[in-house]
Write a protein that holds these residues in place. Structure first.
Motif, short mmCIF file in Angstrom:
data_model
loop_
_atom_site.label_atom_id
_atom_site.label_comp_id
_atom_site.label_asym_id
_atom_site.label_seq_id
_atom_site.Cartn_x
_atom_site.Cartn_y
_atom_site.Cartn_z
N PRO A 1 20.53 20.98 -7.75
CA PRO A 1 19.26 21.11 -7.01
C PRO A 1 18.56 19.76 -6.89
O PRO A 1 18.56 18.95 -7.82
N VAL A 2 17.97 19.55 -5.73
CA VAL A 2 17.29 18.28 -5.44
C VAL A 2 15.80 18.44 -5.71
O VAL A 2 15.16 19.36 -5.20
N GLN A 3 15.27 17.56 -6.51
CA GLN A 3 13.86 17.59 -6.82
C GLN A 3 13.06 16.94 -5.69
O GLN A 3 13.48 15.92 -5.13
N THR A 4 11.92 17.54 -5.37
CA THR A 4 11.01 16.97 -4.39
C THR A 4 9.84 16.34 -5.12
O THR A 4 9.26 16.94 -6.02
N HIS A 5 9.51 15.12 -4.75
CA HIS A 5 8.37 14.41 -5.31
C HIS A 5 7.24 14.43 -4.29
O HIS A 5 7.46 14.34 -3.09
N HIS A 6 6.00 14.53 -4.79
CA HIS A 6 4.83 14.62 -3.93
C HIS A 6 3.95 13.41 -4.18
O HIS A 6 3.75 13.01 -5.34
N TYR A 7 3.42 12.84 -3.09
CA TYR A 7 2.69 11.58 -3.18
C TYR A 7 1.40 11.60 -2.38
O TYR A 7 1.28 12.30 -1.38
N ILE A 8 0.46 10.79 -2.82
CA ILE A 8 -0.66 10.34 -1.99
C ILE A 8 -0.35 8.89 -1.67
O ILE A 8 -0.03 8.08 -2.56
N ILE A 9 -0.41 8.55 -0.38
CA ILE A 9 -0.12 7.19 0.11
C ILE A 9 -1.46 6.54 0.47
O ILE A 9 -2.29 7.15 1.14
N ARG A 10 -1.64 5.31 0.02
CA ARG A 10 -2.88 4.58 0.30
C ARG A 10 -2.56 3.18 0.82
O ARG A 10 -1.62 2.56 0.39
N ASP A 11 -3.40 2.71 1.73
CA ASP A 11 -3.36 1.33 2.22
C ASP A 11 -4.20 0.51 1.25
O ASP A 11 -5.40 0.75 1.12
N GLU A 12 -3.57 -0.42 0.53
CA GLU A 12 -4.31 -1.19 -0.48
C GLU A 12 -4.11 -2.68 -0.29
O GLU A 12 -3.06 -3.15 0.13
N MET A 13 -5.13 -3.41 -0.68
CA MET A 13 -5.13 -4.86 -0.63
C MET A 13 -4.22 -5.42 -1.73
O MET A 13 -4.15 -4.86 -2.82
N THR A 14 -3.53 -6.51 -1.43
CA THR A 14 -2.73 -7.19 -2.45
C THR A 14 -3.49 -8.40 -2.98
O THR A 14 -3.68 -8.55 -4.17
N ASP A 15 -3.93 -9.27 -2.07
CA ASP A 15 -4.73 -10.44 -2.44
C ASP A 15 -5.39 -10.94 -1.17
O ASP A 15 -4.96 -10.62 -0.06
N TRP A 16 -6.42 -11.76 -1.32
CA TRP A 16 -7.14 -12.25 -0.15
C TRP A 16 -6.20 -12.97 0.80
O TRP A 16 -5.43 -13.84 0.41
N GLY A 17 -6.23 -12.57 2.07
CA GLY A 17 -5.46 -13.25 3.10
C GLY A 17 -4.00 -12.84 3.16
O GLY A 17 -3.28 -13.28 4.05
N LEU A 18 -3.53 -12.01 2.23
CA LEU A 18 -2.14 -11.55 2.25
C LEU A 18 -2.09 -10.15 2.85
O LEU A 18 -3.09 -9.42 2.84
N PRO A 19 -0.92 -9.75 3.36
CA PRO A 19 -0.82 -8.42 3.98
C PRO A 19 -1.10 -7.30 2.98
O PRO A 19 -0.73 -7.40 1.80
N ASN A 20 -1.74 -6.24 3.46
CA ASN A 20 -1.92 -5.04 2.65
C ASN A 20 -0.60 -4.32 2.51
O ASN A 20 0.35 -4.58 3.26
N VAL A 21 -0.52 -3.41 1.56
CA VAL A 21 0.69 -2.63 1.33
C VAL A 21 0.33 -1.15 1.26
O VAL A 21 -0.81 -0.78 0.98
N PHE A 22 1.34 -0.31 1.54
CA PHE A 22 1.20 1.12 1.28
C PHE A 22 1.68 1.38 -0.13
O PHE A 22 2.79 1.00 -0.49
N ARG A 23 0.83 2.00 -0.94
CA ARG A 23 1.22 2.34 -2.31
C ARG A 23 1.38 3.84 -2.41
O ARG A 23 0.56 4.60 -1.89
N GLU A 24 2.43 4.26 -3.12
CA GLU A 24 2.69 5.68 -3.37
C GLU A 24 2.21 6.02 -4.77
O GLU A 24 2.54 5.32 -5.72
N TYR A 25 1.44 7.09 -4.88
CA TYR A 25 1.00 7.60 -6.18
C TYR A 25 1.54 9.01 -6.32
O TYR A 25 1.19 9.89 -5.52
N GLU A 26 2.40 9.24 -7.31
CA GLU A 26 2.96 10.57 -7.48
C GLU A 26 1.87 11.51 -8.02
O GLU A 26 1.13 11.16 -8.94
N ILE A 27 1.81 12.70 -7.41
CA ILE A 27 0.73 13.65 -7.72
C ILE A 27 1.30 14.99 -8.18
O ILE A 27 2.48 15.28 -8.02
N ASP A 28 0.42 15.79 -8.75
CA ASP A 28 0.73 17.18 -9.08
C ASP A 28 0.42 17.99 -7.82
O ASP A 28 -0.75 18.11 -7.42
#
Length: 150
Positions: A46-73
């Protein structure tokens, strides 16, 4: 415009981080660990499904933002109504609103003696369903979420 912002707000979700009581807000996504060709493979492994909240977050001033995955219940996943309370706070599914009665925001089928059967957002008040326009909720204040009080 306000209409566009409200539409975008309705795409937001909040949930508790996996194995934590910390809420996080962003966009919901799910992902399976792998994909098989044959049903028998799924039956054996059986394949497990993971559930996430995805957020657009800053990395550092002047650098590109990233999408971060946070695993949730996934049992704590709550969709945003797009409406705000009297303090400007977004109202989510399962939120508790103060007022004269205990008010819990829900989505689904609800029946109102004046409006008939409806599908959409409604407020459940002390074990009976009472429909109201979400715009009318601006007089209330979000005081919690039923998932915090279980």
């Amino acid at each position: 415009s306000d209409v566009y912002k409200r539409q975008m707000d309705t795409q937001l979700c909040k949930a508790k981080l996996l194995n934590s009581n910390t809420w996080i807000t962003g966009f919901y996504a799910s992902k399976q660990e792998t994909t098989y060709c044959f049903k028998e493979d799924y039956d054996r492994n059986p394949v497990q499904t993971h559930h996430y909240i995805i957020r657009d977050e800053m990395t550092d001033w002047g650098l590109p933002n990233v999408f971060r995955e946070y695993e949730i219940d996934p049992k704590t996943l709550c969709r945003c109504t797009g409406s705000h309370d009297k303090n400007g706070k977004l109202i989510f599914e399962n939120d508790i609103l103060n007022g004269e009665l205990c008010n819990v925001v829900s989505y689904g089928n609800g029946e109102n003696e004046f409006l008939g059967m409806n599908v959409g957002w409604y407020v459940q008040r002390d074990n009976f369903e009472s429909w109201c326009e979400l715009n009318d909720l601006e007089m209330y204040e979000v005081t919690g979420n039923i998932l915090d009080n279980i």
